[in-house]
Design a protein around this motif. Structure first.
Motif, PDB file in Angstrom:
ATOM      1  N   LEU A  21      92.535  12.824 -42.469  1.00  0.00           N
ATOM      2  CA  LEU A  21      92.694  12.479 -41.055  1.00  0.00           C
ATOM      3  C   LEU A  21      92.143  13.603 -40.192  1.00  0.00           C
ATOM      4  O   LEU A  21      92.509  14.764 -40.382  1.00  0.00           O
ATOM      5  CB  LEU A  21      94.172  12.238 -40.733  1.00  0.00           C
ATOM      6  N   THR A  22      91.245  13.247 -39.284  1.00  0.00           N
ATOM      7  CA  THR A  22      90.689  14.202 -38.325  1.00  0.00           C
ATOM      8  C   THR A  22      91.105  13.775 -36.925  1.00  0.00           C
ATOM      9  O   THR A  22      90.889  12.622 -36.535  1.00  0.00           O
ATOM     10  CB  THR A  22      89.147  14.269 -38.409  1.00  0.00           C
ATOM     11  N   THR A  31      91.296  19.137 -35.693  1.00  0.00           N
ATOM     12  CA  THR A  31      91.916  19.486 -36.968  1.00  0.00           C
ATOM     13  C   THR A  31      91.629  18.384 -37.978  1.00  0.00           C
ATOM     14  O   THR A  31      91.632  17.201 -37.622  1.00  0.00           O
ATOM     15  CB  THR A  31      93.442  19.714 -36.836  1.00  0.00           C
ATOM     16  N   THR A  32      91.334  18.772 -39.197  1.00  0.00           N
ATOM     17  CA  THR A  32      91.183  17.844 -40.317  1.00  0.00           C
ATOM     18  C   THR A  32      92.189  18.252 -41.373  1.00  0.00           C
ATOM     19  O   THR A  32      92.249  19.418 -41.753  1.00  0.00           O
ATOM     20  CB  THR A  32      89.760  17.886 -40.898  1.00  0.00           C
ATOM     21  N   GLN A  33      92.984  17.293 -41.817  1.00  0.00           N
ATOM     22  CA  GLN A  33      93.959  17.553 -42.866  1.00  0.00           C
ATOM     23  C   GLN A  33      93.853  16.463 -43.913  1.00  0.00           C
ATOM     24  O   GLN A  33      93.382  15.353 -43.623  1.00  0.00           O
ATOM     25  CB  GLN A  33      95.367  17.616 -42.283  1.00  0.00           C
ATOM     26  N   CYS A  46      98.355   0.917 -40.721  1.00  0.00           N
ATOM     27  CA  CYS A  46      98.737   1.393 -39.391  1.00  0.00           C
ATOM     28  C   CYS A  46     100.001   2.243 -39.463  1.00  0.00           C
ATOM     29  O   CYS A  46     100.079   3.298 -38.825  1.00  0.00           O
ATOM     30  CB  CYS A  46      98.926   0.211 -38.450  1.00  0.00           C
ATOM     31  N   ASP A  47     100.987   1.805 -40.254  1.00  0.00           N
ATOM     32  CA  ASP A  47     102.208   2.594 -40.425  1.00  0.00           C
ATOM     33  C   ASP A  47     101.888   3.981 -40.969  1.00  0.00           C
ATOM     34  O   ASP A  47     102.440   4.984 -40.514  1.00  0.00           O
ATOM     35  CB  ASP A  47     103.169   1.906 -41.403  1.00  0.00           C
ATOM     36  N   SER A  72      90.961   8.026 -43.458  1.00  0.00           N
ATOM     37  CA  SER A  72      90.702   7.379 -44.727  1.00  0.00           C
ATOM     38  C   SER A  72      91.994   7.370 -45.533  1.00  0.00           C
ATOM     39  O   SER A  72      92.709   8.369 -45.591  1.00  0.00           O
ATOM     40  CB  SER A  72      89.610   8.135 -45.500  1.00  0.00           C
ATOM     41  N   LEU A  73      92.288   6.223 -46.130  1.00  0.00           N
ATOM     42  CA  LEU A  73      93.455   6.078 -46.991  1.00  0.00           C
ATOM     43  C   LEU A  73      93.009   5.239 -48.182  1.00  0.00           C
ATOM     44  O   LEU A  73      92.606   4.096 -48.031  1.00  0.00           O
ATOM     45  CB  LEU A  73      94.593   5.361 -46.257  1.00  0.00           C
TER      46      LEU A  73
END
Length: 78
Positions: A21-22, A31-33, A46-47, A72-73
């Motif tokens: 996630l950015t 931030t990108t984590q 979405c959750d 991305s998931l």
């Protein structure tokens, strides 16, 4: 500001999904984590996005009004 968070645990101990996630506050920071997580049964993409945004904002309150630049998931398996 750019930061990264990762998990480096054995595959068996990792979550069922890998995420990236950015978030960006234009002109102020980004931030990108990433990591792994097993969402609760019945959770939607979405959750998960909302939960991860909340997790990042808890660590970086300045990201509370950030735009999502990338999300991305994916299942955490090859």
């Amino acid at each position: 500001m750019t930061s990264q968070t990762s998990t480096t645990t054995p595959a068996a101990a990792q979550g069922s999904h890998m995420w990236v996630l950015t978030l960006e506050v234009p002109g102020r920071g980004m931030t990108t984590q990433y990591g792994t997580w097993t969402p609760p049964t019945g959770a939607t993409r979405c959750d998960v996005l909302v939960a991860l945004q909340g997790h990042i904002v808890a660590q970086h309150p300045e990201m509370s009004s950030a735009n999502t630049v990338f999300f991305s998931l994916e299942p955490n398996q090859l």
